[in-house]
Write a protein that holds these residues in place. Structure first.
Motif, PDB file in Angstrom:
ATOM      1  N   ALA A   1      38.966   9.429 -29.998  1.00 32.79           N
ATOM      2  CA  ALA A   1      39.032   8.621 -31.177  1.00 32.79           C
ATOM      3  C   ALA A   1      37.994   9.235 -31.938  1.00 32.79           C
ATOM      4  O   ALA A   1      37.856   9.245 -32.849  1.00 32.79           O
ATOM      5  CB  ALA A   1      38.526   7.113 -30.565  1.00 32.79           C
ATOM      6  N   GLN A   2      36.559   9.306 -32.168  1.00 28.83           N
ATOM      7  CA  GLN A   2      35.701  10.137 -32.056  1.00 28.83           C
ATOM      8  C   GLN A   2      36.050  11.665 -32.928  1.00 28.83           C
ATOM      9  O   GLN A   2      36.005  11.411 -34.204  1.00 28.83           O
ATOM     10  CB  GLN A   2      34.003  10.129 -31.956  1.00 28.83           C
ATOM     11  N   TYR A   3      37.001  12.438 -31.639  1.00 27.83           N
ATOM     12  CA  TYR A   3      37.069  13.472 -32.285  1.00 27.83           C
ATOM     13  C   TYR A   3      38.497  13.483 -33.763  1.00 27.83           C
ATOM     14  O   TYR A   3      38.883  13.955 -34.352  1.00 27.83           O
ATOM     15  CB  TYR A   3      37.732  14.136 -31.297  1.00 27.83           C
ATOM     16  N   PHE A   4      39.246  12.767 -33.901  1.00 23.39           N
ATOM     17  CA  PHE A   4      40.309  11.649 -34.391  1.00 23.39           C
ATOM     18  C   PHE A   4      40.025  11.117 -35.654  1.00 23.39           C
ATOM     19  O   PHE A   4      40.684  11.390 -36.519  1.00 23.39           O
ATOM     20  CB  PHE A   4      41.665  12.039 -33.524  1.00 23.39           C
TER      21      PHE A   4
ATOM     22  N   TYR B   1      42.681   8.996 -36.497  1.00 22.86           N
ATOM     23  CA  TYR B   1      42.429   7.929 -36.045  1.00 22.86           C
ATOM     24  C   TYR B   1      42.965   6.974 -36.686  1.00 22.86           C
ATOM     25  O   TYR B   1      43.782   5.816 -36.177  1.00 22.86           O
ATOM     26  CB  TYR B   1      40.953   7.739 -36.052  1.00 22.86           C
ATOM     27  N   ASP B   2      43.729   6.377 -38.348  1.00 23.81           N
ATOM     28  CA  ASP B   2      43.302   5.668 -38.537  1.00 23.81           C
ATOM     29  C   ASP B   2      44.825   5.815 -38.569  1.00 23.81           C
ATOM     30  O   ASP B   2      46.116   4.358 -38.866  1.00 23.81           O
ATOM     31  CB  ASP B   2      43.171   5.363 -40.576  1.00 23.81           C
TER      32      ASP B   2
ATOM     33  N   THR C   1      45.650   2.755 -30.006  1.00 24.47           N
ATOM     34  CA  THR C   1      45.990   3.432 -29.555  1.00 24.47           C
ATOM     35  C   THR C   1      45.860   4.678 -28.458  1.00 24.47           C
ATOM     36  O   THR C   1      46.474   5.387 -27.265  1.00 24.47           O
ATOM     37  CB  THR C   1      47.030   4.338 -30.674  1.00 24.47           C
ATOM     38  N   PHE C   2      44.620   5.188 -29.031  1.00 26.19           N
ATOM     39  CA  PHE C   2      43.808   5.888 -27.947  1.00 26.19           C
ATOM     40  C   PHE C   2      43.582   5.632 -26.406  1.00 26.19           C
ATOM     41  O   PHE C   2      43.558   5.724 -25.847  1.00 26.19           O
ATOM     42  CB  PHE C   2      42.809   6.734 -28.632  1.00 26.19           C
TER      43      PHE C   2
ATOM     44  N   LEU D   1      36.885   8.927 -22.229  1.00 26.32           N
ATOM     45  CA  LEU D   1      37.838   9.943 -23.015  1.00 26.32           C
ATOM     46  C   LEU D   1      39.207   9.053 -24.135  1.00 26.32           C
ATOM     47  O   LEU D   1      38.428   9.482 -25.177  1.00 26.32           O
ATOM     48  CB  LEU D   1      39.082  10.210 -21.807  1.00 26.32           C
ATOM     49  N   SER D   2      38.459   8.251 -23.424  1.00 20.74           N
ATOM     50  CA  SER D   2      39.368   7.189 -25.261  1.00 20.74           C
ATOM     51  C   SER D   2      38.314   7.193 -26.353  1.00 20.74           C
ATOM     52  O   SER D   2      38.305   7.246 -27.293  1.00 20.74           O
ATOM     53  CB  SER D   2      39.581   5.571 -24.678  1.00 20.74           C
TER      54      SER D   2
END
Length: 159
Positions: A68-71, A21-22, A29-30, A63-64
């Motif tokens: 974002a959370q997943y990554f 994410y970072d 980006t997401f 979805l964004s």
């Protein structure tokens, strides 16, 4: 010992360690990835009928924030919607291997745009596509062919 557990998330819900994410620039980006993905889905006669055409902005947000959370980003998705429960949320849809392949093709193209623009590295691309491949395969819930739309109905093109 203080008795306080050591966590891998900071007080803001984000990972305390550097994350994909970072590395890719965070939420913008997401949002860009998911917007590019849905631009393609809108023209896909198999996938588009599965999406909320009257709430595309909501779908983009969900979805964004999930990705974002997943990554490694903030827990915005879970804070708002609880556990992702991906299989449960998708069970009502006819997700066969064709739908999975189409979903993955559109997402891969959206990721590749970010790679071409220098936003996502080849290493992060591989990580993202690995997850997308596994997650999309897990959503397959039938091997029946895609049903034909009712005569005269036609799928929306999003135009």
């Amino acid at each position: 010992m203080s008795g306080t557990p050591i966590g891998l998330r900071g007080s803001d819900g984000r990972s305390a360690l550097p994350t994909l994410y970072d590395d890719v620039g965070g939420m913008p980006t997401f949002e860009r990835l998911v917007t590019a993905f849905y631009e393609r889905v809108q023209h896909d006669e198999v996938l588009w009928p599965m999406y909320p055409q009257d709430d595309l902005e909501g779908a983009v947000l969900r979805l964004s924030t999930f990705l974002a959370q997943y990554f490694g980003g903030p827990t915005t998705y879970s804070d708002a919607r609880g556990h992702p429960r991906l299989r449960m949320r998708h069970v009502a849809f006819h997700v066969n291997p064709d739908a999975r392949d189409r979903w993955l093709r559109h997402m891969t193209t959206a990721v590749d745009e970010l790679v071409a623009d220098g936003i996502v590295s080849p290493m992060n691309r591989a990580t993202m596509l690995d997850y997308f491949g596994r997650a999309s395969t897990a959503m397959v819930n039938t091997f029946e062919p895609t049903p034909e739309p009712p005569t005269g109905a036609g799928a929306s093109t999003g135009a």
